[in-house]
Design a protein around this motif. Structure first.
Motif, short mmCIF file in Angstrom:
data_model
loop_
_atom_site.label_atom_id
_atom_site.label_comp_id
_atom_site.label_asym_id
_atom_site.label_seq_id
_atom_site.Cartn_x
_atom_site.Cartn_y
_atom_site.Cartn_z
N TYR A 48 -6.79 1.48 6.45
CA TYR A 48 -6.09 0.45 5.70
C TYR A 48 -5.29 -0.46 6.65
O TYR A 48 -5.35 -1.69 6.56
CB TYR A 48 -5.13 1.05 4.68
CG TYR A 48 -5.73 1.86 3.57
CD1 TYR A 48 -7.11 2.01 3.42
CD2 TYR A 48 -4.91 2.50 2.66
CE1 TYR A 48 -7.63 2.76 2.40
CE2 TYR A 48 -5.43 3.26 1.62
CZ TYR A 48 -6.80 3.39 1.50
OH TYR A 48 -7.31 4.15 0.48
N ALA A 49 -4.51 0.16 7.52
CA ALA A 49 -3.68 -0.60 8.44
C ALA A 49 -4.55 -1.48 9.34
O ALA A 49 -4.22 -2.65 9.58
CB ALA A 49 -2.82 0.34 9.29
N ALA A 50 -5.65 -0.93 9.84
CA ALA A 50 -6.52 -1.69 10.73
C ALA A 50 -7.15 -2.87 10.01
O ALA A 50 -7.22 -3.99 10.56
CB ALA A 50 -7.61 -0.78 11.30
N ARG A 97 1.12 -5.68 6.10
CA ARG A 97 1.20 -4.55 5.19
C ARG A 97 2.66 -4.26 4.86
O ARG A 97 3.55 -4.31 5.71
CB ARG A 97 0.49 -3.33 5.76
CG ARG A 97 1.06 -2.75 7.03
CD ARG A 97 0.16 -1.62 7.53
NE ARG A 97 0.71 -0.95 8.70
CZ ARG A 97 0.46 -1.33 9.96
NH1 ARG A 97 -0.31 -2.37 10.21
NH2 ARG A 97 0.99 -0.67 10.97
N VAL A 98 2.87 -3.94 3.59
CA VAL A 98 4.20 -3.61 3.08
C VAL A 98 4.11 -2.22 2.48
O VAL A 98 3.47 -2.03 1.44
CB VAL A 98 4.66 -4.63 2.02
CG1 VAL A 98 6.02 -4.23 1.44
CG2 VAL A 98 4.70 -6.04 2.61
N PRO A 99 4.69 -1.21 3.12
CA PRO A 99 4.52 0.16 2.63
C PRO A 99 5.40 0.48 1.44
O PRO A 99 6.55 0.04 1.35
CB PRO A 99 4.92 1.01 3.84
CG PRO A 99 5.90 0.16 4.60
CD PRO A 99 5.45 -1.27 4.39
N ALA A 112 0.85 -1.20 0.00
CA ALA A 112 0.00 0.00 0.00
C ALA A 112 0.87 1.24 0.00
O ALA A 112 1.96 1.25 0.59
CB ALA A 112 -0.92 0.01 1.22
N PHE A 113 0.38 2.28 -0.67
CA PHE A 113 1.08 3.56 -0.64
C PHE A 113 1.12 4.09 0.80
O PHE A 113 0.10 4.07 1.50
CB PHE A 113 0.38 4.60 -1.51
CG PHE A 113 0.44 4.33 -2.99
CD1 PHE A 113 1.45 3.57 -3.55
CD2 PHE A 113 -0.53 4.85 -3.84
CE1 PHE A 113 1.51 3.34 -4.92
CE2 PHE A 113 -0.49 4.63 -5.20
CZ PHE A 113 0.53 3.87 -5.75
N ASP A 161 4.03 3.83 8.58
CA ASP A 161 4.61 2.82 9.46
C ASP A 161 5.86 3.38 10.12
O ASP A 161 6.13 3.10 11.28
CB ASP A 161 4.96 1.55 8.67
CG ASP A 161 3.74 0.67 8.42
OD1 ASP A 161 2.68 0.94 9.02
OD2 ASP A 161 3.84 -0.27 7.62
N ASP A 162 6.63 4.14 9.36
CA ASP A 162 7.82 4.80 9.89
C ASP A 162 7.48 6.26 10.12
O ASP A 162 7.50 7.06 9.19
CB ASP A 162 8.98 4.67 8.90
CG ASP A 162 10.21 5.43 9.35
OD1 ASP A 162 10.23 5.89 10.52
OD2 ASP A 162 11.14 5.58 8.54
#
Length: 389
Positions: free
Chosen positions: A128-130, A139-141, A120-121, A356-357
């Motif tokens: 989205y994360a939830a 999830r892979v950002p 995901a962007f 995420d970061d």
């Protein structure tokens, strides 16, 4: 309880959404709320009257059909055909949901299993994360970086692994306002076909593109059978409280989403579905006027934010402006946003919560411009002292 946390560990760290926190702060301080994305005026009077008419006529006051009322499913299919030349069967390829939020949740719960990866962007809308977490997936950002927030297509290709199940894309993109261009769309479609990936597209801002135009990914070669397209009425018609969204896609995909959706809300927004069916049939002039009104408001607020000393990343779409507060000597967007109501009487949202970061967006702050012009002018005036102090 035997030492086990009460909250499902998949949801650890998600807590109260930033929108709830900042809107509560606005209410408590009386500040102008440019944080949460809702208009401060209602949409077209004829659409509101259509809802009243449905209520009075007894249409939708009891449970509507699970997939949505036929009138709305037909209107969605007509909209997709008229705007984009896409053909969908309203009976098997359109599903009505409780806003795009439920559409996203139902889609991810239906299509993902534990161990799957979702690209995901980043920054991404917080649901989205939830939803990925609730599905047990990972999830892979793919980080979008200032100043233009364009996706790195080589990095996207490198992020795909044998565990990648799905690409979750948002264009026009919230919070950055980036709109995927034809070359990017073609490259993403080619990758999805090559690696046999499912794609979910969140297109709720489809009618708010200020530069270029919106092209649904599902319209590209090889994408119809692998794409779930999601949109809603709230942003386009300024009735965000009605929570009417929809899914379009190939029948097997929509059937899968419907299976999950029926155990979430089952049905919702009965009378409002009839009103949205009428809204989708408004003349093209409405959609053009809506876009141009928001374009003017974008430019108004962007000018005010720049005058206040913020670095402004002018959005191509949506109704949000991302800024950078580093030029003001600020280093922490969350602390800045929590102090802003007392300092200036304005509420905004820190972008760091969409990463995420958090370091990737530490000094980025988002402002909504879907407000009356006088409110935007007042907000700009209140913010004007930031650079001086």
């Amino acid at each position: 309880m035997n030492g086990r946390p009460l909250l499902n560990r998949r949801l650890d760290g998600l807590g109260t959404t930033i929108f709830a926190e900042m809107s509560a702060l606005a209410a408590a301080t009386g500040a102008i709320n440019l944080g949460q994305g809702f208009p401060d005026t209602d949409g077209p009077e004829e659409v509101r009257e259509a809802a009243v008419r449905a209520l009075r006529d007894g249409r939708g006051n009891q449970y509507p059909p699970g997939p949505g009322v036929p009138e709305l499913r037909t209107a969605v299919a007509e909209h997709q055909a008229r705007r984009y030349g896409l053909s969908f069967d309203p009976d098997t390829e359109v599903l009505v949901t409780a806003g795009a939020t439920e559409a996203i949740a139902a889609t991810l719960l239906a299509l993902l299993e534990p161990g799957d990866e979702v690209i995901a962007f980043e920054p991404y809308y917080d649901s989205y994360a939830a939803c990925i977490a609730m599905a047990g997936a990972t999830r892979v950002p793919l980080t979008l970086r200032a100043p233009d927030f364009r996706p790195d297509l080589d990095a996207l290709r490198d992020a795909v692994t044998p565990r990648t199940r799905l690409l979750l894309l948002n264009s026009p993109h919230n919070p950055t306002g980036m709109v995927l261009n034809p070359g990017e769309l073609a490259a993403i479609a080619e990758l999805a076909v090559e690696r046999d990936l499912l794609v979910v597209t969140d297109e709720v801002y489809e009618h708010l593109v200020f530069e270029g135009e919106h092209t649904p990914l599902i319209s590209l070669p090889g994408m119809r059978e692998r794409t779930v397209a999601i949109s809603s009425a709230g942003k386009t018609f300024s009735f965000t409280g009605w929570k009417v969204g929809w899914v379009t896609g190939a029948a097997p995909l929509v059937a899968a989403v419907r299976t999950a959706k029926q155990y979430l809300t089952f049905v919702s927004s009965g009378p409002f579905q009839y009103a949205v069916a009428e809204a989708l049939r408004l003349p093209d002039g409405f959609f053009t006027g809506f876009r141009e009104d928001l374009r003017a408001k974008r430019d108004l607020l962007a000018g005010g934010l720049a005058d206040a000393g913020l670095t402004v990343f002018r959005p191509q779409g949506t109704y949000f402006i991302t800024t950078d507060i580093a030029a003001l000597g600020e280093k922490d967007g969350l602390a800045f946003c929590r102090s802003l109501p007392e300092r200036c009487g304005v509420v905004a949202v820190p972008n760091a919560v969409f990463y995420d970061d958090p370091e990737a967006g530490r000094t980025q702050v988002r402002f909504a411009f879907c407000k009356r012009e006088e409110i935007l002018r007042e907000a700009a005036a209140r913010l004007s002292g930031l650079g001086r102090g």
